[in-house]
Write a protein that holds these residues in place. Sequence first.
Motif, short mmCIF file in Angstrom:
data_model
loop_
_atom_site.label_atom_id
_atom_site.label_comp_id
_atom_site.label_asym_id
_atom_site.label_seq_id
_atom_site.Cartn_x
_atom_site.Cartn_y
_atom_site.Cartn_z
N MET A 229 0.81 -1.21 0.00
CA MET A 229 0.00 0.00 0.00
C MET A 229 0.84 1.26 0.00
O MET A 229 0.32 2.36 -0.13
CB MET A 229 -0.93 0.01 1.23
N VAL A 230 2.14 1.15 0.17
CA VAL A 230 2.99 2.34 0.31
C VAL A 230 3.42 2.88 -1.04
O VAL A 230 3.57 4.08 -1.23
CB VAL A 230 4.23 2.00 1.17
N ASN A 231 3.60 1.98 -2.00
CA ASN A 231 4.03 2.37 -3.35
C ASN A 231 5.37 3.10 -3.34
O ASN A 231 5.63 3.98 -4.15
CB ASN A 231 2.99 3.26 -4.03
N GLY A 232 6.18 2.81 -2.37
CA GLY A 232 7.53 3.38 -2.34
C GLY A 232 7.58 4.85 -2.00
O GLY A 232 8.59 5.50 -2.19
N GLU A 233 6.50 5.43 -1.49
CA GLU A 233 6.50 6.89 -1.27
C GLU A 233 7.49 7.30 -0.19
O GLU A 233 8.12 8.34 -0.28
CB GLU A 233 5.10 7.36 -0.88
N THR A 234 7.66 6.46 0.86
CA THR A 234 8.58 6.84 1.91
C THR A 234 10.02 6.78 1.47
O THR A 234 10.91 7.27 2.15
CB THR A 234 8.38 5.93 3.14
N GLU A 235 10.28 6.16 0.33
CA GLU A 235 11.64 6.11 -0.18
C GLU A 235 11.95 7.29 -1.10
O GLU A 235 13.09 7.52 -1.48
CB GLU A 235 11.86 4.80 -0.96
N SER A 236 10.92 8.01 -1.52
CA SER A 236 11.12 9.08 -2.50
C SER A 236 11.66 10.32 -1.82
O SER A 236 11.71 10.42 -0.61
CB SER A 236 9.81 9.39 -3.21
N SER A 237 12.03 11.29 -2.64
CA SER A 237 12.63 12.52 -2.10
C SER A 237 11.59 13.52 -1.66
O SER A 237 11.92 14.60 -1.20
CB SER A 237 13.53 13.15 -3.17
N THR A 238 10.32 13.22 -1.82
CA THR A 238 9.28 14.20 -1.46
C THR A 238 8.54 13.82 -0.20
O THR A 238 7.63 14.52 0.21
CB THR A 238 8.26 14.31 -2.61
N ALA A 239 8.88 12.69 0.42
CA ALA A 239 8.17 12.24 1.61
C ALA A 239 8.79 12.86 2.85
O ALA A 239 10.00 12.88 3.00
CB ALA A 239 8.20 10.72 1.71
N GLY A 240 7.96 13.34 3.78
CA GLY A 240 8.47 13.88 5.03
C GLY A 240 8.61 15.39 4.99
O GLY A 240 8.23 16.07 4.05
N LEU A 241 9.20 15.94 6.07
CA LEU A 241 9.41 17.38 6.23
C LEU A 241 10.77 17.75 5.65
O LEU A 241 11.79 17.21 6.06
CB LEU A 241 9.33 17.75 7.71
N LYS A 242 10.78 18.70 4.72
CA LYS A 242 12.01 19.07 4.01
C LYS A 242 12.92 19.91 4.92
O LYS A 242 12.50 20.87 5.53
CB LYS A 242 11.67 19.85 2.74
N ILE A 243 14.19 19.50 4.97
CA ILE A 243 15.22 20.26 5.67
C ILE A 243 16.26 20.66 4.62
O ILE A 243 16.90 19.78 4.01
CB ILE A 243 15.89 19.45 6.79
N SER A 244 16.45 21.95 4.43
CA SER A 244 17.36 22.40 3.37
C SER A 244 18.81 22.09 3.71
O SER A 244 19.16 21.92 4.88
CB SER A 244 17.20 23.91 3.13
#
Length: 998
Positions: A229-244
């Motif tokens: 059900m995850v479709n690899g989203e947690t592995e992508s670069s857009t998942a989570g809170l961005k820290i520059s």
Amino acid sequence: MSAEAADREAATSSRPCTPPQTSWFEFVLEEALLEQHLQKPSPDPPPVQLIVQFLEQASKPSVNEQNQVQPPPDNKRNRILKLLALKVAAHLKWDLDVLEKSLSVPVLNMLLNELLCISKVPPGTKHVDVDLSSLPPTTAMAILLYNRWAIRTIVQSSFPVKQVKPGPPQLNVMNQIQQEKELTENILKVLKEQAADSILVLEGALKLNKDLYVHTIRTLDLLAMEPGMVNGETESSTAGLKISAEEIQCQVCYDLGAIYFQQGSTNAAVHEKAKEKFFKTKELIAKNGSSSLHFTIDEERLAGYCQACEVLTSSSDDASQQATPYSQIHSCMKSGKYQDLVKIFLEDNLTLSLPEQFRQSVLRELFQKAQQGNDALDEVCFKVCVCNTVCDVLQGRIIDIQFCQLFLKPSKEKIDFLLEVCSGSINLETASEELKRKMAAFLKNLCLGMEDLQFVFMISSHELFIKLLKDDERKLLIDQMRKRSPRINLCTKPVTSFYDIPASASVNIGQLEHQLILSVDPWRIRQILIELHGMTSERQFWTISNKWEVPNVYGNVILGIKDSLTRDLVYILMAKGLHCCAIKDFVHAKQLFAACLELVTEFSPKLRQVMLNEMLLLDIYTHEAGAGVSGERPPSDLISRVRGYLEMRVPDIPLRQVIAEECVAFLLNWCENEYLTMQVPLPLVQTNPYVKLGQLLAATCKELPGPKESRRTAKDLWEVVVQICSVSNQHKRGNDGRVSLIKHRESTLGIMYSFANSWEYFFFFPLQEPLVLTTILSLFVKLHNVREDIVNDIAAEHISIWPSSIPNLQSVDFEAVAITVKELVSYALTINANNHFWLIIQADIYFATNQYSAALHYYLQAGAVCSDFFNKMVPPDVYTDQVIKRMIKCCSLLNCHTQVAILCQFLREVDYKTAFKALQEQNSHDAMDSYYEYIWDVTILEYLTYLHHKRGETDKRQIAIKAIGQTELNASNPEEVLQLAAQRRKKKFLQAMAKLYF
């Protein structure tokens, strides 16, 4: 399905189910409830506390069937608890500053290890061997967070920690603290062994030139789902809170700088690395702005690190030495060029760039070196102290006691240097008028404190003094100084303007005594006393004002001081401080007490403890009059000091009874019931009557409302108060003149008092907590009601918890009990005038004393405050049948018979007999027929119709017929309609009554 298969299925479910509700944190296992709790403005418990609760439950060991302790099982419940802890940390945005302040090292270590685990970092893998650039963003960020925390923890452990004063010894608590301490030490040992690897990981992170992401509640939810059900989203670069990347570099540079600075104590070369990292952090903050950083940095601490690095890494080159005053002072202290050091301080008096704390730290270091046998530093200490003092004067701060001690024996050289510093610290052409006034006041007070007129003339004839003081001020000062000496000092050169005809010394003494009475400045009081003792040694100046009152328990100790000047100064400072406390001038009281504490610390441990006790009482008063008014809890330090005072066992210390009273009341007011009932030492309960009474009150309040078994503490409190109220008790007065402990009983009730002062004690006992006041009120109300000749009982909340009889009624002074009840309820209403139960008690008191109009006022006020001025229904526990019947009697005795008839409808069963009898009265003082619109009982309206027809009162009969003819009073209406009609008429009638009696 097997148990293991069921456990696996539960672990991979998309949404955790709520397990059996054994405690509140299991109740919030539902995601919506947890997120709703976290979104509250001030959640209780706070989010960080949730992490502790979740992880503690998840790490609880289990016990097998053979009663053997096993590690925590890896089951669904524990996995859910760990996930919830991670969600709370994600809600806090993984801010290490917040987490480190509230979580212990073992808990935070467990949390971050769970983060590594859920971020798919293989256990046992060395982080230094992992290529961060090849990892998913959230995994790399998890490794960075762990290693940053490791470095920060090592740095924090190197700082000195203030030892917390241990409380009463409790074996289970001590074992728990010891276990946590050992666990923390073991974790620190491992972190220090891996410090080099953590530094390499962070150095490698600086080479990353890409943004990273940290887990949020959403990404953690995705990880908890089934893999399909995850479709690899947690592995992508857009998942989570961005820290520059810039934010990551800024924080990592700061943490690396801190660890390098800490290592620099053993390896000076490492300070260069620290300097590089800190200045890099400074550049990044200047570039991006501190507000843009996701993780905030303490910029004041960073500035301190930068200054320290500049000093520690400065070269011997002359040009570099001129960089900052800090580096110059550091160099002077190392090389022993103390005259240059004095010059730096003197120059800084114009620029005022050095902080006060830094100046004082340099002076303390010089004093330490001087005490180690370097006599040459005495002069340097004096010169630096003078520079600091003049700086304090210009900035409006209090003059340090060290300057006063060094200037007790002035010399020509000291005066010359002081005037040189004063002249060099102020530019008269550009200085503000405020600075000029401060410098002039300092020089003027200096002259007034001098006994040698030759030194006074040196100051008064100086160019700076002449420019700062006007001619009239200088002339007045010279006259004052001349009058101080009735004889000419033949050892000094006569000066016509200074030594002409001597004035009477008694006139000057009177003027100084007048100033002494008016002044609240500790420095000025000391100066005046020095001058007065210089004029005469025969007077006791603490006796010049009958307003200066010090308790006898203190006076005996103070008057035993041999030195007359010190005796006068201590007595007057304490008397003035106590007076300022009494008039609520807490600022001046604190200054006076602080000066007195500093003075007595030098020679009397006994008086030092006395002053600490008085300052504790002052801090209690200050909080109660300030932040306590708005309901803000007192600081934990103040609560600890209050406990420490009650537990104090220092022999021969004079104690004031009021301090013990205030301390116990303070703990009761702020609901420290757990301490009073469970933690207070037993010897303290047995020896301190106020603690005993406070413990009984706290225990009774803690169990309200409770089962019958909980009435044991109420019974103990009842028996103690009955003994207090016993007129047969013999008096025994303590050395402070107040009635105190008279005897001990063999039972556990412990302490009994004379009742000569007890009712005043209960009234003036400074309680403000509503539940405590309600408890004391109900106790005394019950005690008032048990007398045999009582006609009208007084109602009170929780009155049923007290015993209903007293074995020896004749021994109780019921007259004093009645006075106590009146005073207590009056005091309680000053705390909260809208407490309906207290208003009912006040009304009952007026009813019992035949003040019926006042009783009605308070009965109506009690109903108004709990019903939004009767716009809502008055709760039935407020307007009970007893209260309504008393209101009926009040109206009857006030000849308001129509009101009586209307109130008869308010009873659960309408009292037709009383209503009909009241309506038969023709001499009524109320509005009579204008009240008919408030009657909803058809039977009463029919009786009114009959009565007016019988009397031939046609107009009034028509009004009654109109009232009875309203459709909403039709007996065929549904019950809801009839109740609504009754409620509307109740509201209008009570509002009309309130307007009449308020």
